[in-house]
Motif scaffolding. Structure first.
Motif, short mmCIF file in Angstrom:
data_model
loop_
_atom_site.label_atom_id
_atom_site.label_comp_id
_atom_site.label_asym_id
_atom_site.label_seq_id
_atom_site.Cartn_x
_atom_site.Cartn_y
_atom_site.Cartn_z
N ILE A 18 56.78 82.72 48.48
CA ILE A 18 56.32 82.74 47.09
C ILE A 18 55.01 83.49 46.98
CG2 ILE A 18 55.46 81.32 45.18
CD1 ILE A 18 57.54 79.21 45.98
N ARG A 19 54.07 83.24 47.90
CA ARG A 19 52.78 83.94 47.88
C ARG A 19 52.98 85.44 48.05
NH1 ARG A 19 50.21 86.34 51.53
NH2 ARG A 19 51.52 85.45 53.18
N GLN A 20 53.79 85.84 49.02
CA GLN A 20 53.96 87.27 49.30
C GLN A 20 54.72 87.99 48.20
OE1 GLN A 20 55.10 88.42 53.30
NE2 GLN A 20 56.29 90.16 52.56
N ILE A 21 55.84 87.40 47.76
CA ILE A 21 56.65 88.07 46.74
C ILE A 21 55.92 88.09 45.41
CG2 ILE A 21 58.88 88.14 45.57
CD1 ILE A 21 60.08 86.60 47.94
N ALA A 22 55.21 87.02 45.07
CA ALA A 22 54.44 87.01 43.83
C ALA A 22 53.36 88.07 43.85
CB ALA A 22 53.82 85.63 43.59
N GLN A 23 52.65 88.20 44.98
CA GLN A 23 51.62 89.24 45.10
C GLN A 23 52.24 90.62 44.95
OE1 GLN A 23 48.62 88.81 48.18
NE2 GLN A 23 48.70 91.00 48.62
N HIS A 24 53.42 90.80 45.51
CA HIS A 24 54.14 92.07 45.39
C HIS A 24 54.52 92.33 43.93
CE1 HIS A 24 57.44 94.77 47.40
NE2 HIS A 24 56.81 95.39 46.41
N ALA A 25 55.05 91.31 43.27
CA ALA A 25 55.43 91.46 41.86
C ALA A 25 54.21 91.77 40.98
CB ALA A 25 56.12 90.18 41.37
N HIS A 26 53.12 91.03 41.20
CA HIS A 26 51.90 91.28 40.43
C HIS A 26 51.42 92.72 40.64
CE1 HIS A 26 51.85 87.09 39.63
NE2 HIS A 26 51.12 86.68 40.64
N SER A 27 51.54 93.22 41.87
CA SER A 27 51.08 94.58 42.18
C SER A 27 51.90 95.61 41.42
CB SER A 27 51.17 94.83 43.69
OG SER A 27 50.35 93.93 44.41
#
Length: 312
Positions: free
Chosen positions: A34-43
């Motif tokens: 969740i942390r990694q994919i969310a950071q990717h989505a936000h980016s």
């Protein structure tokens, strides 16, 4: 029971099989994803801003159409990735709230300004090139929805990189002023592009666990080295100089040596003190607030449809 489930999970990961949303998974694995994919989505969503800044000022209709299409692609990537987090039980509204409140991060690269139209080309070449190095291995990540989303994302990012390089090649064949503009953009974006891969391996708290779970396939420094080796011949073909006096081929290592990254700048930007941090988050917050009526209307329509179907 949980011990048996964990053994089965470890077996699936070790066998290079995919973990799916219906499968049992450790809490740490779920939280890391969740942390990694969310950071990717936000980016992807925040990353629309630097280039969208030039849509209204593109030098031709062709360049405007290309830039519009690219920004639209980035929006789509964000949506794919937010959908992937939802398969893990995350709430998209909560993720956006965490972003605008500064409780979740996005890539530090998007906190730098786009000063000229050459920056659009350099973002395509360097920033999307770095993204490709990072993201192609994610097509083999252990979590199924993330891996499948990345296949399309990587295909589109590869096209974006070619678009950026083509723009820069066109400018380098133009006037002396255009060539200086390209070189200036390269000088400003080279080091932030190297920072995109994250902190050095000895300062990365998440890499070891993520690699054991097959979420990541390579360390930050391995990916950074691959990007440098890939980019040097492209720069030579383009006719620009990468702003690193220590950059040279090392025949013993079979790789390029390069200079020391300013990690103080990296951590300062990640911590919220970059040139455009406040501007990027404020813009994202305003867009989210201004779109509240759309979300409310969609929810009301869905509820109405559900009532009608229930009464039928």
């Amino acid at each position: 029971m949980d011990a048996e489930r964990e053994r089965e999970f470890d077996r699936v990961v070790a066998a290079e099989q995919r973990v799916e949303p219906r499968d049992w998974m450790p809490d740490g694995y779920r939280k890391t994803l969740i942390r990694q994919i969310a950071q990717h989505a936000h980016s992807e969503i925040i990353g629309m801003q630097p280039e969208a800044n030039w849509i209204s000022r593109a030098p031709s209709l062709r360049r405007k159409a290309i830039l519009l299409a690219k920004v639209q692609d980035e929006a789509g990537h964000g949506l794919y990735l937010y959908a992937a987090t939802e398969t893990l039980g995350a709430d998209r509204e909560d993720l956006t709230t965490r972003l605008v409140q500064g409780r979740q991060k996005y890539s530090s690269i998007f906190n730098y300004p786009t000063l000229t139209f050459a920056d659009v080309g350099v973002i395509g070449w360097l920033v999307d090139g770095a993204a490709i190095c990072n993201q192609v291995p994610l097509c083999r990540t252990s979590y199924g929805p993330y891996a499948r989303a990345m296949i399309r994302v990587c295909k589109e990012e590869s096209f974006h990189q070619r678009q950026g390089y083509e723009l820069l090649m066109t400018m380098m064949r133009g006037t002396e002023a255009q060539r200086r503009m390209v070189q200036d953009a390269v000088d400003r974006w080279w080091w932030p592009s190297l920072m995109m891969f994250g902190p050095p391996d000895d300062a990365s708290s998440n890499t070891e666990r993520s690699m054991a779970w097959r979420i990541k396939r390579h360390t930050n420094d391995e990916l950074r080295q691959k990007f440098v080796d890939m980019t040097v011949p492209q720069a030579e073909a383009l006719g620009v100089t990468l702003p690193d006096p220590e950059l040279r081929w090392n025949p013993e290592r079979g790789h390029h040596d390069f200079g020391q990254i300013d990690w103080d700048e990296f951590w300062r930007v990640v911590g919220g003190d970059g040139p455009c941090n406040r501007q990027r988050v404020d813009h994202r917050r305003a867009a989210h607030e201004n779109g509240a009526w759309v979300r409310e209307a969609a929810a009301a329509y869905a509820a109405k449809q559900a009532r009608q179907e229930g009464a039928a």
